[in-house]
Enzyme design. Sequence first.
Site: not given
Length: 272
Positions: A11, A43-44, A74, A76, A183-184
């Site tokens: 992630d 990352y998003g 993840c 994303t 989203c984790t």
Amino acid sequence: MSDARPIGLMDSGVGGLTVLKETAALLPNEDILYLGDSANMPYGEKTNEEIIKFANQDIAFLESKGVKAIVLACNTVSSLVDHVTARVPLVSIVDAGCAAVLESCNKGKVGLIATTATVRNRTYEKKMAALTSDVQFISHGTKHLAQAINDNIEEKKALVKYIVNAIDPILRQHGISKILLGCTHYPIVKETMESLYPMVHIINPAEMQVKDLIRSLNGAEGLNPQKTKGNIKLYFTGDASNRQSFVDIANILELPYNELKHVTLDAFEKEE
Ligand code: DGL
């Protein structure tokens, strides 16, 4: 036949620890290597090009450690799974998210809260449309929630406004009673969400993703034959504050782990 190699999970940071928790619970004899690229979080909020570059580095790092499969913990990265490169099977959480929704309903509108990039890529919508036209996602990108969870986990009250900003706009859409956590990072505050929205069914796809992992390993054939508890090793990028986030979130999740180690991923950067 069996396979004693470790399982890889990745992630952008601590979010995927929510998937690691389910993995360790359902597969207690597996050795697991978890990589959280905290230095490059979120990352998003990155471009697809950047996300693909980071994801390829993360995958190459885990492959260099000899993993048998990689769980993309993840959303994303999973929203771009068709664009990343791997030698071992990848398990996407977007597939698991769609399956988890279909397990709980077969028609109607379902809210999806996720990062800006996951919503922009519309992979959830495309995957669901390929499975059924009876379920539609109403998606909402939450720019700050993952980062806020990362930074303020000790102060749950400070997180309420971010949670409300993520969920309220979706609830205003008629007839929504289910929300998928896309989203984790979000399952870390699932209980707070449930207390704020007791009428809403909040879906965490983590367990479904572990079932997908077991399928991708061909069930028992791909599992570790050892009878003792597996070894869980956490790798993070970034600085001391990133290390602290790992310690804090692992504590909150009551996650069993054996080691927490700093790494840099530059050696895994590919030449363009
Ligand atoms: N945990 C990641 C996900 O599931 C996103 C957090 C980030 O933006 O880095 O999408």
